[in-house]
Motif scaffolding. Structure first.
Motif, short mmCIF file in Angstrom:
data_model
loop_
_atom_site.label_atom_id
_atom_site.label_comp_id
_atom_site.label_asym_id
_atom_site.label_seq_id
_atom_site.Cartn_x
_atom_site.Cartn_y
_atom_site.Cartn_z
N LEU A 113 38.81 45.86 37.25
CA LEU A 113 37.50 45.24 37.46
C LEU A 113 37.55 44.18 38.55
O LEU A 113 36.62 44.06 39.36
CB LEU A 113 36.99 44.65 36.14
CG LEU A 113 36.61 45.66 35.05
CD1 LEU A 113 36.24 44.94 33.76
CD2 LEU A 113 35.48 46.56 35.52
N ASN A 114 38.62 43.40 38.56
CA ASN A 114 38.79 42.39 39.62
C ASN A 114 38.88 43.05 41.00
O ASN A 114 38.31 42.56 41.96
CB ASN A 114 40.04 41.54 39.36
CG ASN A 114 39.83 40.55 38.24
OD1 ASN A 114 38.70 40.22 37.89
ND2 ASN A 114 40.93 40.10 37.66
N ARG A 115 39.62 44.16 41.04
CA ARG A 115 39.78 44.90 42.29
C ARG A 115 38.41 45.40 42.77
O ARG A 115 38.07 45.28 43.94
CB ARG A 115 40.76 46.04 42.09
CG ARG A 115 40.99 46.88 43.31
CD ARG A 115 41.99 48.00 42.98
NE ARG A 115 42.84 48.23 44.10
CZ ARG A 115 43.86 47.48 44.50
NH1 ARG A 115 44.17 46.39 43.83
NH2 ARG A 115 44.55 47.78 45.55
N GLN A 116 37.64 45.98 41.86
CA GLN A 116 36.31 46.50 42.21
C GLN A 116 35.38 45.37 42.66
O GLN A 116 34.61 45.52 43.61
CB GLN A 116 35.70 47.26 41.05
CG GLN A 116 36.34 48.60 40.80
CD GLN A 116 35.77 49.30 39.56
OE1 GLN A 116 35.16 48.66 38.69
NE2 GLN A 116 35.98 50.61 39.48
N ALA A 117 35.45 44.24 41.97
CA ALA A 117 34.61 43.10 42.34
C ALA A 117 34.99 42.59 43.73
O ALA A 117 34.10 42.24 44.53
CB ALA A 117 34.75 41.98 41.30
N ASP A 156 32.48 44.57 50.78
CA ASP A 156 31.33 45.38 51.19
C ASP A 156 30.14 44.49 51.57
O ASP A 156 29.42 44.77 52.53
CB ASP A 156 30.92 46.37 50.10
CG ASP A 156 31.91 47.52 49.96
OD1 ASP A 156 32.70 47.76 50.90
OD2 ASP A 156 31.89 48.18 48.89
N GLN A 157 29.94 43.41 50.82
CA GLN A 157 28.86 42.47 51.15
C GLN A 157 29.13 41.79 52.49
O GLN A 157 28.22 41.62 53.31
CB GLN A 157 28.71 41.42 50.05
CG GLN A 157 28.11 41.94 48.77
CD GLN A 157 28.17 40.91 47.64
OE1 GLN A 157 28.89 39.92 47.71
NE2 GLN A 157 27.40 41.17 46.58
N ALA A 158 30.38 41.43 52.71
CA ALA A 158 30.75 40.80 53.98
C ALA A 158 30.54 41.80 55.13
O ALA A 158 30.06 41.41 56.21
CB ALA A 158 32.20 40.33 53.94
N ILE A 159 30.85 43.06 54.89
CA ILE A 159 30.62 44.09 55.90
C ILE A 159 29.13 44.22 56.20
O ILE A 159 28.71 44.28 57.36
CB ILE A 159 31.23 45.44 55.46
CG1 ILE A 159 32.76 45.36 55.54
CG2 ILE A 159 30.69 46.60 56.30
CD1 ILE A 159 33.49 46.55 54.94
#
Length: 140
Positions: free
Chosen positions: A64-68, A74-77
């Protein structure tokens, strides 16, 4: 009395300076856009590396930490894509500004060149008239 070309020279100089300034701003924006594009490619590379490394998560919380974390990347992208779009619009505006200022500079240069040519022709006509007059006096 000074010539028209000489009187127009300050306007030509000012137009040239504005054109050079606009070109410098355009070049700086190009560099800024290139840096932003490089940053985006680094974000993509980092996301790909992170997403493909350590596929076997040791626990559910680690997964879950990895996905978060991947979502934050992705948001930064997405933010960087928006920033690049903004910088591209700014670049196009600066290109238009430079085009206008360069056109004005070219137009003023043409006007000055035309005045210089007209003044040269007028001087030639004056000189020819003087020669004709001298020649007439010699014949008389």
């Amino acid at each position: 009395m000074s010539s028209r070309a000489a009187r127009l020279q300050p306007a030509v100089d000012q137009a040239r300076q504005r054109s050079e300034d606009a070109l410098a701003r355009f070049a700086a924006q190009q560099q800024q856009l290139a840096r932003a594009e490089h940053q985006l490619s680094e974000l993509h590379r980092y996301r790909d590396e992170y997403a493909h490394s350590g596929n076997a998560a040791s626990s559910v919380s680690a997964m879950l930490n990895r996905q978060a974390f991947i979502q934050r990347i992705d948001q930064a992208i997405a933010q960087q894509v928006a920033e690049i779009a903004r910088q591209q619009r700014a670049l196009e505006q600066l290109r238009a500004d430079w085009t206008r200022s360069h056109a004005r500079e070219s137009a003023l240069d043409s006007v000055v060149a035309q005045h210089v040519e007209n003044e040269r022709r007028a001087e030639e006509r004056r000189e020819q008239a003087e020669l004709d007059e001298r020649f007439q006096h010699r014949r008389s």
